[in-house]
Design a protein around this motif. Sequence first.
Motif, PDB file in Angstrom:
ATOM      1  N   ILE A 123      -6.555  -6.130  -2.808  1.00 44.95           N
ATOM      2  CA  ILE A 123      -5.463  -7.108  -2.819  1.00 44.95           C
ATOM      3  C   ILE A 123      -5.958  -8.420  -2.224  1.00 44.95           C
ATOM      4  O   ILE A 123      -6.449  -8.457  -1.092  1.00 44.95           O
ATOM      5  CB  ILE A 123      -4.210  -6.633  -2.047  1.00 44.95           C
ATOM      6  CG1 ILE A 123      -3.714  -5.285  -2.587  1.00 44.95           C
ATOM      7  CG2 ILE A 123      -3.111  -7.675  -2.183  1.00 44.95           C
ATOM      8  CD1 ILE A 123      -2.353  -4.855  -2.028  1.00 44.95           C
ATOM      9  N   THR A 131       6.014 -11.262  -1.165  1.00 45.18           N
ATOM     10  CA  THR A 131       6.517  -9.892  -1.328  1.00 45.18           C
ATOM     11  C   THR A 131       7.141  -9.452  -0.013  1.00 45.18           C
ATOM     12  O   THR A 131       6.541  -9.654   1.051  1.00 45.18           O
ATOM     13  CB  THR A 131       5.341  -8.953  -1.707  1.00 45.18           C
ATOM     14  OG1 THR A 131       4.691  -9.486  -2.865  1.00 45.18           O
ATOM     15  CG2 THR A 131       5.829  -7.552  -2.013  1.00 45.18           C
ATOM     16  N   GLY A 134       0.825  -1.214   0.000  1.00 43.58           N
ATOM     17  CA  GLY A 134       0.000   0.000   0.000  1.00 43.58           C
ATOM     18  C   GLY A 134       0.851   1.252   0.000  1.00 43.58           C
ATOM     19  O   GLY A 134       0.557   2.214  -0.720  1.00 43.58           O
TER      20      GLY A 134
END
Length: 275
Positions: free
Chosen positions: A121, A193, A24
């Motif tokens: 997401i 990630t 974000g």
Amino acid sequence: MSSFDAFRYDGKRVVVVGGATGIGAAAAQLALDAGAEVVVMDYAKVAMPGVRAIHVNLAERDSIDKAVDECGGRVDALFSCAGVADGTPGIERINFAGHRHLIDRMLKKEMLGRGSAICMISSAAGLGWEKSFAELSELLDTPDFDTAAKWLVEHNKADYFNTKQAVCAYVAREAFPLLQRGIRINAACPGPTDTPLAQANKETWLTFGSDFRDAAGVRPSTPLEQAYSLLFLCSNAAPAITGITLVADAGWLNAGITGTYPPATDIAKLLLGRF
Ligand SMILES: NC(=O)c1ccc[n+]([C@@H]2O[C@H](COP(=O)([O-])OP(=O)(O)OC[C@H]3O[C@@H](n4cnc5c(N)ncnc54)[C@H](O)[C@@H]3O)[C@@H](O)[C@H]2O)c1
């Protein structure tokens, strides 16, 4: 002016929910760099210069209402990024019911108008949602924040897997009615990630697919590498794309499905419900 400007955000107003850290935060910075005015809503302190910060706790309906009211105005792109891992109290509200309520409130207040776009997401956990769609439809039929949260708890689905399945099903189901209002909605499905959330759960999150990455010679994504896809999906360069979950996993899923990387095949098929 050139046709490539469709990728830019000049003159656009962007809201990033969950933009204090991780993917974000990268999306918020990228939107700034692309020319947008950026509002970041988060539970945590927002340190980024150049954005307007608004406190929100997605686990509380009143906090969401207050944050949306404080934001006000037109929103051209909404990035619904915040998420928490299993073990976090209120996960059913933070990962699904809260995001849906925030979108509903923005729609009700006509903050999301024709030409706007939403990107949520999901996760690898959301893959294969189609096989659960009949049951998930009951959740999607719940009229509001409280009933959605209650449904997830009562059906023993207040967890990461089921809230991410719900995000994918929601995006797929809402795409048509939203398109009738001129609004697009998509989700990204990032592979591992390197973010604070992944680091906090690194034994599961960052080891997932590490054998594949070693074999391919790639590393977990950076937050920015994931943010690029998010920004694309909400840009004017993606007018034909709505209702999808974009898998951004460096090719792990399809290497498993096609058998070009056989160690991933069973788990990829399991996730997609293709056994
Ligand atoms: N990192 C990964 O490997 C990975 C993989 C797949 C999906 N995802 C998803 O990506 C999204 C972003 O995660 P990230 O990895 O960047 O983690 P992150 O922890 O860096 O970012 C999540 C943000 O959500 C905020 N947040 C948490 N609870 C909140 C609440 N109650 N109200 C408002 N904001 C709240 C946090 O403060 C944080 O800023 C999540 O939805 C996550 O499930 C991450």
